[in-house]
Write a protein that holds these residues in place. Structure first.
Motif, PDB file in Angstrom:
ATOM      1  N   ARG A 186       0.823  -1.210   0.000  1.00  0.00           N
ATOM      2  CA  ARG A 186       0.000   0.000   0.000  1.00  0.00           C
ATOM      3  C   ARG A 186       0.863   1.269   0.000  1.00  0.00           C
ATOM      4  NH1 ARG A 186      -2.156  -1.256   6.023  1.00  0.00           N
ATOM      5  NH2 ARG A 186      -0.158  -1.014   6.988  1.00  0.00           N
ATOM      6  N   TYR A 187       2.173   1.132   0.187  1.00  0.00           N
ATOM      7  CA  TYR A 187       3.111   2.247   0.124  1.00  0.00           C
ATOM      8  C   TYR A 187       4.128   1.993  -0.985  1.00  0.00           C
ATOM      9  CZ  TYR A 187       1.289   3.451   4.713  1.00  0.00           C
ATOM     10  OH  TYR A 187       0.469   3.787   5.750  1.00  0.00           O
ATOM     11  N   PRO A 188       3.821   2.401  -2.222  1.00  0.00           N
ATOM     12  CA  PRO A 188       4.792   2.196  -3.296  1.00  0.00           C
ATOM     13  C   PRO A 188       6.071   2.990  -3.017  1.00  0.00           C
ATOM     14  CG  PRO A 188       2.704   3.080  -4.149  1.00  0.00           C
ATOM     15  CD  PRO A 188       2.615   3.061  -2.663  1.00  0.00           C
ATOM     16  N   PRO A 189       7.220   2.495  -3.458  1.00  0.00           N
ATOM     17  CA  PRO A 189       8.464   3.240  -3.270  1.00  0.00           C
ATOM     18  C   PRO A 189       8.378   4.625  -3.923  1.00  0.00           C
ATOM     19  CG  PRO A 189       8.900   1.042  -4.140  1.00  0.00           C
ATOM     20  CD  PRO A 189       7.416   1.243  -4.174  1.00  0.00           C
ATOM     21  N   ILE A 190       9.057   5.598  -3.368  1.00  0.00           N
ATOM     22  CA  ILE A 190       9.016   6.961  -3.906  1.00  0.00           C
ATOM     23  C   ILE A 190       9.506   6.978  -5.350  1.00  0.00           C
ATOM     24  CG2 ILE A 190      11.297   7.684  -3.108  1.00  0.00           C
ATOM     25  CD1 ILE A 190       8.114   9.816  -2.938  1.00  0.00           C
ATOM     26  N   ALA A 191      10.379   6.041  -5.709  1.00  0.00           N
ATOM     27  CA  ALA A 191      10.879   5.969  -7.086  1.00  0.00           C
ATOM     28  C   ALA A 191       9.783   5.561  -8.069  1.00  0.00           C
ATOM     29  CB  ALA A 191      12.033   4.985  -7.162  1.00  0.00           C
ATOM     30  N   ASP A 192       8.679   5.010  -7.577  1.00  0.00           N
ATOM     31  CA  ASP A 192       7.562   4.621  -8.434  1.00  0.00           C
ATOM     32  C   ASP A 192       6.528   5.731  -8.591  1.00  0.00           C
ATOM     33  OD1 ASP A 192       8.737   2.182  -8.716  1.00  0.00           O
ATOM     34  OD2 ASP A 192       7.318   1.090  -7.467  1.00  0.00           O
TER      35      ASP A 192
ATOM     36  N   GLY B 258       5.621   9.796 -10.033  1.00  0.00           N
ATOM     37  CA  GLY B 258       5.956  10.910 -10.909  1.00  0.00           C
ATOM     38  C   GLY B 258       5.315  12.164 -10.350  1.00  0.00           C
ATOM     39  N   MET B 259       5.797  13.319 -10.785  1.00  0.00           N
ATOM     40  CA  MET B 259       5.253  14.583 -10.296  1.00  0.00           C
ATOM     41  C   MET B 259       4.525  15.292 -11.432  1.00  0.00           C
ATOM     42  SD  MET B 259       7.158  17.762  -8.436  1.00  0.00           S
ATOM     43  CE  MET B 259       7.436  16.881  -6.919  1.00  0.00           C
ATOM     44  N   VAL B 260       3.327  15.766 -11.130  1.00  0.00           N
ATOM     45  CA  VAL B 260       2.531  16.542 -12.069  1.00  0.00           C
ATOM     46  C   VAL B 260       2.259  17.873 -11.394  1.00  0.00           C
ATOM     47  CG1 VAL B 260       0.352  16.651 -13.321  1.00  0.00           C
ATOM     48  CG2 VAL B 260       1.459  14.444 -12.952  1.00  0.00           C
ATOM     49  N   GLY B 261       2.558  18.974 -12.062  1.00  0.00           N
ATOM     50  CA  GLY B 261       2.359  20.270 -11.441  1.00  0.00           C
ATOM     51  C   GLY B 261       2.139  21.378 -12.440  1.00  0.00           C
ATOM     52  N   ASP B 262       1.853  22.572 -11.897  1.00  0.00           N
ATOM     53  CA  ASP B 262       1.572  23.731 -12.736  1.00  0.00           C
ATOM     54  C   ASP B 262       2.277  25.005 -12.244  1.00  0.00           C
ATOM     55  OD1 ASP B 262       0.185  24.415 -10.455  1.00  0.00           O
ATOM     56  OD2 ASP B 262      -1.756  24.639 -11.443  1.00  0.00           O
ATOM     57  N   LEU B 263       3.397  24.879 -11.560  1.00  0.00           N
ATOM     58  CA  LEU B 263       4.192  25.971 -10.989  1.00  0.00           C
ATOM     59  C   LEU B 263       3.556  26.598  -9.754  1.00  0.00           C
ATOM     60  CD1 LEU B 263       5.477  27.766 -14.221  1.00  0.00           C
ATOM     61  CD2 LEU B 263       6.625  26.010 -12.868  1.00  0.00           C
ATOM     62  N   GLN B 264       2.338  26.205  -9.391  1.00  0.00           N
ATOM     63  CA  GLN B 264       1.692  26.664  -8.168  1.00  0.00           C
ATOM     64  C   GLN B 264       1.529  25.535  -7.166  1.00  0.00           C
ATOM     65  OE1 GLN B 264       0.746  29.915  -7.470  1.00  0.00           O
ATOM     66  NE2 GLN B 264       1.889  30.333  -9.338  1.00  0.00           N
ATOM     67  N   THR B 265       1.349  24.319  -7.668  1.00  0.00           N
ATOM     68  CA  THR B 265       1.169  23.135  -6.844  1.00  0.00           C
ATOM     69  C   THR B 265       1.664  21.921  -7.623  1.00  0.00           C
ATOM     70  OG1 THR B 265      -0.399  21.913  -5.468  1.00  0.00           O
ATOM     71  CG2 THR B 265      -1.177  22.629  -7.616  1.00  0.00           C
ATOM     72  N   ALA B 266       1.767  20.803  -6.952  1.00  0.00           N
ATOM     73  CA  ALA B 266       2.197  19.571  -7.613  1.00  0.00           C
ATOM     74  C   ALA B 266       1.582  18.380  -6.886  1.00  0.00           C
ATOM     75  CB  ALA B 266       3.718  19.444  -7.605  1.00  0.00           C
ATOM     76  N   ALA B 267       1.396  17.302  -7.626  1.00  0.00           N
ATOM     77  CA  ALA B 267       0.877  16.057  -7.069  1.00  0.00           C
ATOM     78  C   ALA B 267       1.866  14.945  -7.356  1.00  0.00           C
ATOM     79  CB  ALA B 267      -0.472  15.717  -7.699  1.00  0.00           C
ATOM     80  N   LEU B 268       2.004  14.027  -6.407  1.00  0.00           N
ATOM     81  CA  LEU B 268       2.787  12.811  -6.635  1.00  0.00           C
ATOM     82  C   LEU B 268       1.832  11.713  -7.058  1.00  0.00           C
ATOM     83  CD1 LEU B 268       5.288  12.763  -3.647  1.00  0.00           C
ATOM     84  CD2 LEU B 268       5.767  13.244  -6.042  1.00  0.00           C
ATOM     85  N   VAL B 269       2.070  11.150  -8.236  1.00  0.00           N
ATOM     86  CA  VAL B 269       1.202  10.130  -8.812  1.00  0.00           C
ATOM     87  C   VAL B 269       1.996   8.838  -8.906  1.00  0.00           C
ATOM     88  CG1 VAL B 269      -0.242   9.527 -10.779  1.00  0.00           C
ATOM     89  CG2 VAL B 269       0.033  11.931 -10.136  1.00  0.00           C
ATOM     90  N   SER B 270       1.450   7.750  -8.357  1.00  0.00           N
ATOM     91  CA  SER B 270       2.158   6.470  -8.385  1.00  0.00           C
ATOM     92  C   SER B 270       2.074   5.856  -9.780  1.00  0.00           C
ATOM     93  CB  SER B 270       1.571   5.499  -7.362  1.00  0.00           C
ATOM     94  OG  SER B 270       0.343   4.995  -7.827  1.00  0.00           O
ATOM     95  N   SER B 271       2.932   4.891 -10.030  1.00  0.00           N
ATOM     96  CA  SER B 271       2.908   4.207 -11.322  1.00  0.00           C
ATOM     97  C   SER B 271       1.600   3.438 -11.510  1.00  0.00           C
ATOM     98  CB  SER B 271       4.105   3.262 -11.451  1.00  0.00           C
ATOM     99  OG  SER B 271       4.099   2.314 -10.405  1.00  0.00           O
ATOM    100  N   GLY B 272       0.865   3.188 -10.425  1.00  0.00           N
ATOM    101  CA  GLY B 272      -0.438   2.556 -10.502  1.00  0.00           C
ATOM    102  C   GLY B 272      -1.563   3.539 -10.808  1.00  0.00           C
ATOM    103  N   GLY B 273      -1.237   4.832 -10.872  1.00  0.00           N
ATOM    104  CA  GLY B 273      -2.227   5.844 -11.220  1.00  0.00           C
ATOM    105  C   GLY B 273      -2.905   6.521 -10.050  1.00  0.00           C
TER     106      GLY B 273
END
Length: 74
Positions: free
Chosen positions: A12-18, A20-35
């Protein structure tokens, strides 16, 4: 399935290496390889987190996952 020394499930805790970061210069989200969105502060980086399952999979918020494993045809 991976396990810790205590025998707890850690899937239930994927490694941080799994993630990606999605952002817009104001905020960002960490998205797992599982979506799943595992961390997201909005509307700015210093705002409280909306999704925080990266820290607590049970109380970290609602998981946002794709409905199926289908991909877009290109």
């Amino acid at each position: 399935m991976r396990r810790t020394e205590q025998g707890d499930h850690v899937d239930r805790y994927p490694p941080i290496a799994d993630h990606g970061m999605v952002g817009d210069l104001q905020t960002a989200a960490l998205v797992s390889s599982g979506g799943t969105i595992d961390w997201w502060c909005t509307p700015r980086f210093d705002s409280p987190s909306i999704f925080a399952s990266l820290l607590d999979s049970e109380r970290g918020g609602t998981a946002v996952r794709p409905r199926s494993s289908r991909t877009a045809a290109g």
